[in-house]
Write an enzyme that holds these catalytic residues in place. Structure first.
Site, short mmCIF file in Angstrom:
data_model
loop_
_atom_site.label_atom_id
_atom_site.label_comp_id
_atom_site.label_asym_id
_atom_site.label_seq_id
_atom_site.Cartn_x
_atom_site.Cartn_y
_atom_site.Cartn_z
N LYS A 193 5.06 23.12 46.91
CA LYS A 193 5.71 24.42 46.72
C LYS A 193 7.23 24.28 46.57
CE LYS A 193 4.26 26.34 50.54
NZ LYS A 193 3.43 25.30 51.16
N ARG B 59 2.67 34.06 54.97
CA ARG B 59 1.80 32.98 55.43
C ARG B 59 0.69 33.48 56.33
NH1 ARG B 59 5.14 28.30 55.14
NH2 ARG B 59 4.33 26.46 56.15
N ARG C 218 6.89 11.91 52.69
CA ARG C 218 7.94 12.84 52.26
C ARG C 218 9.26 12.63 53.03
NH1 ARG C 218 6.82 19.22 52.21
NH2 ARG C 218 6.66 19.07 54.47
N ARG D 94 11.07 14.88 58.14
CA ARG D 94 10.92 16.07 58.96
C ARG D 94 10.11 15.76 60.21
NH1 ARG D 94 9.09 20.88 55.01
NH2 ARG D 94 7.78 21.26 56.82
N ARG E 31 -0.94 21.42 61.12
CA ARG E 31 -0.43 22.33 60.08
C ARG E 31 -1.50 22.65 59.05
NH1 ARG E 31 4.15 18.88 58.16
NH2 ARG E 31 4.54 20.42 56.55
P1 ADP Z 1 5.23 23.33 54.80
O1 ADP Z 1 4.73 24.33 53.81
O2 ADP Z 1 5.46 21.99 54.21
O3 ADP Z 1 4.43 23.26 56.06
P2 ADP Z 1 7.64 24.92 55.38
O4 ADP Z 1 8.96 24.29 55.17
O5 ADP Z 1 7.24 26.01 54.49
O6 ADP Z 1 6.62 23.71 55.34
O7 ADP Z 1 7.52 25.43 56.90
C1 ADP Z 1 7.81 24.61 57.99
C2 ADP Z 1 7.51 25.34 59.29
O8 ADP Z 1 8.33 26.50 59.40
C3 ADP Z 1 6.08 25.85 59.45
O9 ADP Z 1 5.19 24.87 59.94
C4 ADP Z 1 6.27 27.01 60.44
O10 ADP Z 1 6.43 26.54 61.75
C5 ADP Z 1 7.61 27.58 59.99
N1 ADP Z 1 7.44 28.66 58.98
C6 ADP Z 1 7.92 28.65 57.71
N2 ADP Z 1 7.59 29.78 57.06
C7 ADP Z 1 6.88 30.53 57.94
C8 ADP Z 1 6.24 31.80 57.89
N3 ADP Z 1 6.26 32.55 56.78
N4 ADP Z 1 5.59 32.25 59.00
C9 ADP Z 1 5.55 31.52 60.11
N5 ADP Z 1 6.13 30.32 60.25
C10 ADP Z 1 6.79 29.82 59.18
#
Ligand code: ADP
Ligand code: ZN
Length: 211
Positions: free
Chosen positions: A13, A88, A127, A159, A170
């Site tokens: 994404k 999400r 990554r 990360r 996750r």
């Molecule tokens: P990825 O899609 O690779 O897991 P992101 O960078 O989108 O990573 O998100 C990293 C973390 O940030 C998630 O695991 C969560 O803890 C938090 N997070 C991000 N966006 C949201 C969201 N819309 N709702 C809840 N938690 C979020």
């Protein structure tokens, strides 16, 4: 243009979002990036969010919705946006529809990038992220990186949530809480599916061909 990018962690994404927003000159709203900045600055929000993020759990809906509401109120994304990592959960999706409706706006398209889970795990463990420009790249064979960021030379970091135990969690959270959004947007006729395997450019081309 108002877009939402859906996909499991590691589906690409973030990388695809950058390519799309630069083409259409719309705002890239990544809730993950926003939260990581807050964590880095040790803000109140960052301290709260970090407890969830480091374990691969979702940050509570209220906190995320507040971030998006503030962004919209300040006029962010006024000339179009691409949401990366938001919504999400079903609660977030429904609230987002409400907030947009209140502003007389609506989503144009939702793009779901799908990648099989074996490939997701491989991508996430290799990554690395640039600490100065947030560029996402991958290292080969777990070798530590010495060259730095290919686009700015900044130092790369892994990360905290890209460790194997956290990755598994996750992916489970994604299956349970985020996957239902695919059906939600399918019902409203907004959903477009894109195969996320292959090179970055190949995937970008697939996405552009439906926009
Ligand atoms: P990825 O899609 O690779 O897991 P992101 O960078 O989108 O990573 O998100 C990293 C973390 O940030 C998630 O695991 C969560 O803890 C938090 N997070 C991000 N966006 C949201 C969201 N819309 N709702 C809840 N938690 C979020
Ligand atoms: Zn960089």
């Amino acid at each position: 243009m108002r877009l939402i990018l859906l996909g499991a962690p590691g589906a690409g994404k973030g990388t695809q979002a950058k390519n799309i927003v630069s083409k259409f000159k719309i705002a890239h709203i990544s809730t993950g990036d926003i939260l990581r900045d807050e964590v880095r600055n040790s803000s109140g929000l960052g301290i709260k969010a970090n407890q969830y993020m480091k374990e691969g759990k979702l940050v509570p809906d209220e906190l995320i919705i507040e971030i998006i509401r503030n962004m919209l109120v300040k006029g962010g994304g006024k000339s179009g946006f691409l949401m990366d990592g938001f919504p999400r959960t079903m609660v977030q999706a429904e609230k987002f529809d409400e907030m947009l409706a209140g502003l007389g706006q609506s989503i144009d398209r939702v793009i779901n990038i799908s990648v099989d889970s074996e490939r997701l795990i491989k991508r996430l463990t290799s990554r690395r992220v640039c600490s100065s420009c947030n560029n996402i790249c991958s290292i080969s064979n777990n070798e530590e990186d010495k060259e730095g960021c290919p686009s700015c030379g900044g130092s790369l970091y892994k990360r905290k949530d890209d460790r194997e135990e956290v990755i598994k969690h996750r992916l489970k959270v994604y299956e349970q809480q985020t996957k239902p959004l695919i059906d939600y947007y399918k019902k409203s006729g907004l959903l477009f599916e894109v195969d996320g395997s292959g090179t970055e450019t190949a995937v970008t081309e697939r996405i552009l061909s439906i926009l």
